[in-house]
Design a protein around this motif. Structure first.
Motif, short mmCIF file in Angstrom:
data_model
loop_
_atom_site.label_atom_id
_atom_site.label_comp_id
_atom_site.label_asym_id
_atom_site.label_seq_id
_atom_site.Cartn_x
_atom_site.Cartn_y
_atom_site.Cartn_z
N ALA A 193 -0.16 -3.07 5.77
CA ALA A 193 -1.62 -1.35 6.60
C ALA A 193 -0.45 -0.24 5.15
O ALA A 193 -1.00 -0.44 4.47
CB ALA A 193 -1.50 -1.45 7.64
N LEU A 194 1.43 -0.04 5.47
CA LEU A 194 1.56 0.91 4.44
C LEU A 194 1.70 0.47 3.59
O LEU A 194 1.44 1.24 2.29
CB LEU A 194 2.72 1.57 5.44
N GLY A 195 1.92 -0.41 2.89
CA GLY A 195 1.40 -0.68 1.84
C GLY A 195 0.46 -1.16 1.09
O GLY A 195 0.86 -0.37 -0.57
N TYR A 196 -0.62 -1.48 1.11
CA TYR A 196 -1.80 -0.93 0.75
C TYR A 196 -1.44 0.53 0.85
O TYR A 196 -2.65 0.82 -0.68
CB TYR A 196 -3.44 -1.71 2.25
N ILE A 197 -1.64 1.50 1.51
CA ILE A 197 -2.08 2.85 1.53
C ILE A 197 -0.97 2.63 0.42
O ILE A 197 -1.21 4.29 -0.68
CB ILE A 197 -1.02 4.00 2.60
N GLU A 198 0.31 2.84 -0.25
CA GLU A 198 1.58 2.82 -0.61
C GLU A 198 0.64 2.77 -2.75
O GLU A 198 0.68 3.32 -3.11
CB GLU A 198 2.50 2.47 -0.91
N ARG A 199 0.36 1.16 -2.00
CA ARG A 199 -0.55 0.84 -3.46
C ARG A 199 -1.71 1.30 -4.70
O ARG A 199 -1.60 1.71 -5.16
CB ARG A 199 -0.98 -0.66 -2.96
#
Length: 210
Positions: A141-147
């Motif tokens: 989920a945090l990866g989606y935010i970074e993306r």
């Protein structure tokens, strides 16, 4: 000699039919546990919630919880997985949609609806995410935010545009993250929250699609 009277039929030797128990109106146990655990993880925190507390709140034994989920982490991931997958799919192409005058309003409404539908999960990811990065789905989920942050930087040419989009999306998520997890405890009805967020976000983002 009078005829022998016919023998009367004796009691039936067939077993009596067993009455079926009434169908339970209780939700599926696994679904029930996921919903209750999700609410408790949001309200009390992942670290502050035990399997025994979840079992007690749900009215099951701890062994019943472990029958469905091998650990607290497995229950947690099962509870948040639909939201994480939905958010990941939704955020793809979000910058492109915001910049399209034809898609902006639909994007804003869908974004708010996703946030409201997964209010507890948003609350957990924003408030607890950085302490739960060892859990795979939180890291995802945090990866989606970074993306989405990388897309903002790559696709929006000016600092003003980047700030406008970041403040709009992050601000809406933050409002829900600091609001009561249970909508019944909120001072403002969900319909009013939705209407206000849609109006404010649309006004903030409209210049990006001009």
């Amino acid at each position: 000699m009078s005829p022998t009277p016919a023998a009367r039929p004796g009691p039936s030797t067939r077993p009596a039919a067993t009455a079926r128990p009434a169908a339970s109106t209780r939700p599926d146990a696994a679904d029930d546990l996921r919903a209750i655990a999700l609410r408790m993880f949001a309200q009390t925190g992942y670290a502050g919630t035990s399997l025994q507390q979840i079992a007690d709140a749900a009215g099951y034994s701890k062994s019943s919880v472990l029958y469905h989920f091998s650990s607290k982490e497995a229950l947690f991931e099962s509870a948040i997985e639909p939201a994480v997958k939905t958010l990941g799919a939704f955020l793809d192409n979000s910058v492109r949609r915001v910049r399209s005058a034809e898609e902006l309003e639909a994007f804003v409404e869908e974004f708010i609806d996703v946030m409201l539908a997964h209010r507890s999960e948003v609350h957990i990811i924003i408030n607890q995410g950085r302490t739960l990065t060892d859990i795979g789905l939180i890291d995802e989920a945090l990866g989606y935010i970074e993306r989405i942050g990388e897309s903002v930087m790559a696709e929006l040419p000016s600092a003003t545009e980047r700030m406008r989009l970041s403040i709009a999306l992050a601000g809406a998520a933050y409002i829900l993250a600091v609001s009561p997890v249970d909508p019944d405890d909120d001072e403002m009805p969900v319909d009013e929250v939705r209407e206000a967020l849609v109006e404010v976000l649309t006004d903030l983002l409209r210049p990006l699609s001009a």
